[in-house]
Design a protein around this motif. Structure first.
Motif, PDB file in Angstrom:
ATOM      1  N   PHE A  64       0.868  -1.089  -0.008  1.00 38.33           N
ATOM      2  CA  PHE A  64      -0.130  -0.071  -0.023  1.00 38.33           C
ATOM      3  C   PHE A  64       0.818   1.139   0.151  1.00 38.33           C
ATOM      4  O   PHE A  64       1.877   1.227   0.424  1.00 38.33           O
ATOM      5  N   GLY A  65       0.295   2.409  -0.608  1.00 38.56           N
ATOM      6  CA  GLY A  65       0.844   3.595  -0.292  1.00 38.56           C
ATOM      7  C   GLY A  65       0.052   4.725  -0.110  1.00 38.56           C
ATOM      8  O   GLY A  65      -1.280   4.546  -0.485  1.00 38.56           O
ATOM      9  N   HIS A  66       0.197   5.531   0.819  1.00 40.55           N
ATOM     10  CA  HIS A  66      -0.616   6.400   1.528  1.00 40.55           C
ATOM     11  C   HIS A  66      -0.398   7.884   1.021  1.00 40.55           C
ATOM     12  O   HIS A  66       1.004   8.372   1.533  1.00 40.55           O
ATOM     13  N   LEU A  87       3.703   7.320   3.114  1.00 46.23           N
ATOM     14  CA  LEU A  87       4.171   5.862   3.427  1.00 46.23           C
ATOM     15  C   LEU A  87       3.974   4.924   2.396  1.00 46.23           C
ATOM     16  O   LEU A  87       2.734   5.033   1.836  1.00 46.23           O
ATOM     17  N   VAL A  88       4.961   3.986   2.143  1.00 54.31           N
ATOM     18  CA  VAL A  88       4.779   2.954   1.176  1.00 54.31           C
ATOM     19  C   VAL A  88       5.311   1.701   1.561  1.00 54.31           C
ATOM     20  O   VAL A  88       6.469   1.793   2.362  1.00 54.31           O
ATOM     21  N   MET A  89       4.552   0.608   1.654  1.00 53.75           N
ATOM     22  CA  MET A  89       5.006  -0.511   2.087  1.00 53.75           C
ATOM     23  C   MET A  89       4.610  -1.948   1.176  1.00 53.75           C
ATOM     24  O   MET A  89       3.525  -1.615   0.654  1.00 53.75           O
ATOM     25  N   VAL A  90       5.530  -2.778   1.269  1.00 51.20           N
ATOM     26  CA  VAL A  90       5.206  -3.881   0.183  1.00 51.20           C
ATOM     27  C   VAL A  90       5.752  -5.187   0.831  1.00 51.20           C
ATOM     28  O   VAL A  90       6.739  -5.047   1.603  1.00 51.20           O
ATOM     29  N   ARG A  91       4.987  -6.139   1.097  1.00 51.08           N
ATOM     30  CA  ARG A  91       5.283  -7.479   1.627  1.00 51.08           C
ATOM     31  C   ARG A  91       6.749  -7.822   0.829  1.00 51.08           C
ATOM     32  O   ARG A  91       7.131  -7.658  -0.248  1.00 51.08           O
ATOM     33  N   ALA A 148      16.484   1.893   5.231  1.00 50.82           N
ATOM     34  CA  ALA A 148      17.305   2.017   3.853  1.00 50.82           C
ATOM     35  C   ALA A 148      16.502   2.010   2.605  1.00 50.82           C
ATOM     36  O   ALA A 148      16.624   2.483   1.683  1.00 50.82           O
ATOM     37  N   ARG A 149      15.451   0.864   2.591  1.00 57.33           N
ATOM     38  CA  ARG A 149      14.800   0.558   1.594  1.00 57.33           C
ATOM     39  C   ARG A 149      13.790   1.792   1.281  1.00 57.33           C
ATOM     40  O   ARG A 149      13.505   2.059   0.047  1.00 57.33           O
ATOM     41  N   ALA A 150      13.296   2.392   2.152  1.00 55.40           N
ATOM     42  CA  ALA A 150      12.207   3.509   1.720  1.00 55.40           C
ATOM     43  C   ALA A 150      13.181   4.677   1.220  1.00 55.40           C
ATOM     44  O   ALA A 150      12.643   5.296   0.188  1.00 55.40           O
ATOM     45  N   GLN A 151      14.357   4.996   1.957  1.00 55.30           N
ATOM     46  CA  GLN A 151      15.377   5.836   1.281  1.00 55.30           C
ATOM     47  C   GLN A 151      15.548   5.673  -0.465  1.00 55.30           C
ATOM     48  O   GLN A 151      15.438   6.399  -1.121  1.00 55.30           O
ATOM     49  N   GLN A 152      16.073   4.277  -0.460  1.00 55.62           N
ATOM     50  CA  GLN A 152      16.320   4.254  -1.910  1.00 55.62           C
ATOM     51  C   GLN A 152      15.054   4.112  -2.911  1.00 55.62           C
ATOM     52  O   GLN A 152      15.130   4.601  -3.898  1.00 55.62           O
ATOM     53  N   LEU A 153      13.907   3.863  -2.427  1.00 57.76           N
ATOM     54  CA  LEU A 153      12.489   3.947  -3.166  1.00 57.76           C
ATOM     55  C   LEU A 153      12.460   5.344  -3.778  1.00 57.76           C
ATOM     56  O   LEU A 153      12.193   5.663  -4.799  1.00 57.76           O
ATOM     57  N   PHE A 154      12.334   6.341  -2.674  1.00 57.80           N
ATOM     58  CA  PHE A 154      12.170   7.946  -2.910  1.00 57.80           C
ATOM     59  C   PHE A 154      13.268   8.243  -3.748  1.00 57.80           C
ATOM     60  O   PHE A 154      12.890   9.184  -4.745  1.00 57.80           O
TER      61      PHE A 154
END
Length: 316
Positions: A64-66, A87-91, A148-154
């Motif tokens: 999901f992404g909000h 926020l963005v989260m993926v399994r 780190a993963r969220a940093q890389q995504l954005f």
């Protein structure tokens, strides 16, 4: 087949499952519950289900992404001029397949479709409508560098870092108030006032802090009752329970211009810490912008240690 759609009422348990599937992070409450998600997200008056985008494999939500907006200048309403992908989260077993990037793109489309000209990634005041108490810490820090993963995504989706927040902790078990002539004089001529559940400064603040337990502290002169310094704290449960401590978030530290550089903030915070320690709180967190040198020096003087940073990401 991967598909995307807006949030539906029955999706909450699945979102909670996605959240719980995430790798451990210091700034992420675990375990999230349905009740917590409903009180901190769905119950907000400005919640729009179209801004909460789900990714599905067949009919099973896998991410999901909000996206949401901030307040008008006076905090009396929502402004759609500025948007934020909160926020963005993926399994875990669906990561590295472009799903997170597509969720970001769809969140941006939602924001742009309602008039946003500038977009941020990760909540930061005043773009703090959701997730305070569930993510970050004493305040929303943007995107934590420890994530780190969220940093890389954005970064990979075109956001650039324009500023940084600094995150500090202070262990109260070892805290001892500073004692010198200046502090003794302040103690003699001032009184500390406590205001439990203080009135909100605006409609927006009432929405943001509604679920949280806050106390405002005011340092006032014995003669004339002038306000010399003020700050607020809030109980950081349940986020702090993920750290195994009882913690308080320190926010809104302020000293009127005419009373600065006189030791007022030091005295106020020392008194707050003394009372928190007496009530069983063992740690305080505070955040500030990296350019705020006076705040950084104050927190260093009081024994705070920097434990993380947050990136303020922006895309035109």
């Amino acid at each position: 087949m991967i598909s995307f759609r807006a949030f539906l009422n029955g999706d909450t348990p699945r979102i909670v499952e996605i959240w719980r599937s995430q790798a451990p992070e210091r700034g992420l409450v675990q375990p999230l519950t349905v009740d917590l998600f409903e009180s901190h997200v769905l119950a907000k008056l400005y919640f729009d289900r179209q801004g909460l985008v789900l990714a599905l494999d067949d009919e099973m939500p896998i991410g999901f992404g909000h996206a949401s907006f901030g307040p008008t200048n006076n905090g009396a309403d929502v402004s759609t001029d500025w948007g934020v992908v909160s926020l963005v989260m993926v399994r875990a077993n669906y990561q590295r397949q472009g799903i997170g990037a597509e969720l970001v793109r769809r969140c941006e489309a939602y924001l742009a479709g309602r008039g946003a000209r500038v977009m941020y990634a990760g909540g930061i005041r005043p773009m703090n409508g959701f997730y305070l108490g569930l993510y970050g810490g004493s305040e929303l820090p943007g995107v934590l560098c420890s994530a780190a993963r969220a940093q890389q995504l954005f970064r990979s989706t075109g956001y650039r870092e324009i500023d940084r927040t600094l995150v500090f902790h202070r262990d109260l078990l070892s805290f001892r108030p500073p004692i010198d002539r200046q502090q003794i004089q302040i103690r003699r001529r001032c009184t500390l006032k406590l205001i439990n559940d203080p009135p909100a400064q605006s409609w927006w603040d009432a929405c943001v802090f509604g679920p949280l337990d806050r106390t405002r502290f005011e340092l006032r002169a014995n003669q004339g009752n002038a306000l010399l310094a003020s700050a607020a704290i809030w109980s950081m449960q349940p986020l702090a329970s993920s750290w195994g401590v009882r913690a308080a978030g320190l926010i809104d530290v302020d000293v009127p211009e005419e009373h600065r550089r006189q030791g007022m903030a030091t005295h106020l915070l020392a008194e707050i810490f003394r009372q928190l320690a007496a009530s069983g709180i063992t740690m305080v967190e505070v955040q500030t912008m990296q350019a705020n040198t006076p705040a950084r020096e104050l927190y260093k003087k009081l024994g705070f240690q920097q434990i993380d940073q947050g990136s303020v990401f922006r895309k035109e």
